[in-house]
Design a protein around this motif. Structure first.
Motif, short mmCIF file in Angstrom:
data_model
loop_
_atom_site.label_atom_id
_atom_site.label_comp_id
_atom_site.label_asym_id
_atom_site.label_seq_id
_atom_site.Cartn_x
_atom_site.Cartn_y
_atom_site.Cartn_z
N UNK A 46 10.93 26.31 39.27
CA UNK A 46 9.79 25.76 39.38
C UNK A 46 8.65 26.30 38.42
N UNK A 47 7.57 26.06 38.31
CA UNK A 47 6.53 26.51 37.59
C UNK A 47 5.29 27.02 38.22
N UNK A 48 4.31 27.64 37.72
CA UNK A 48 3.07 28.09 38.22
C UNK A 48 2.10 27.37 37.42
N UNK A 49 1.26 26.55 38.02
CA UNK A 49 0.16 25.87 37.31
C UNK A 49 -1.07 26.59 36.90
N UNK A 50 -1.32 27.71 37.42
CA UNK A 50 -2.63 28.29 37.24
C UNK A 50 -2.22 29.53 36.68
N UNK A 51 -2.27 29.95 35.23
CA UNK A 51 -1.98 30.91 34.39
C UNK A 51 -3.10 31.12 33.22
N UNK A 52 -2.89 32.30 32.49
CA UNK A 52 -3.74 32.69 31.47
C UNK A 52 -2.91 33.73 30.78
N UNK A 53 -3.10 33.80 29.38
CA UNK A 53 -2.60 34.80 28.56
C UNK A 53 -3.49 34.95 27.47
#
Length: 95
Positions: A46-53
């Protein structure tokens, strides 16, 4: 005088000991934060749609690189409600 100033600027810019770390930009369209686990006896991805780096590094001094990432676990999705509901529930990733 102009040539001396230009020479000093070039020497400072090219000096490895004075190289500065730079912030790198994330290309969200070409990037993803995913996961793979086992659920119900089989592999699930699966994936996470809300992320930042944020990435700050100098390629010549990788030992001083800094990477900071934030993932909103509530945005995880496998595409299957049977997996997502328990994964995002109180026994899973819910805070």
């Amino acid at each position: 005088m102009m040539l001396r100033t230009l020479t000093v600027c070039l020497a400072l810019c090219l000096s490895p000991s004075l190289a500065a770390a730079q912030d790198w930009s994330i290309d969200h369209d070409a990037s993803s934060v995913g996961f793979e686990t086992t659920a119900f006896g089989g592999p699930v991805a699966g994936e996470f749609s809300d992320w930042s780096a944020q990435i700050t590094l100098d390629p010549a001094a990788l030992e001083s690189a800094q990477i900071s990432a934030r993932v909103q676990t509530a945005t995880g999705s496998t595409g299957s409600n049977g997996v997502d509901d328990p994964m995002l529930g109180s026994d899973g990733l819910a805070p």
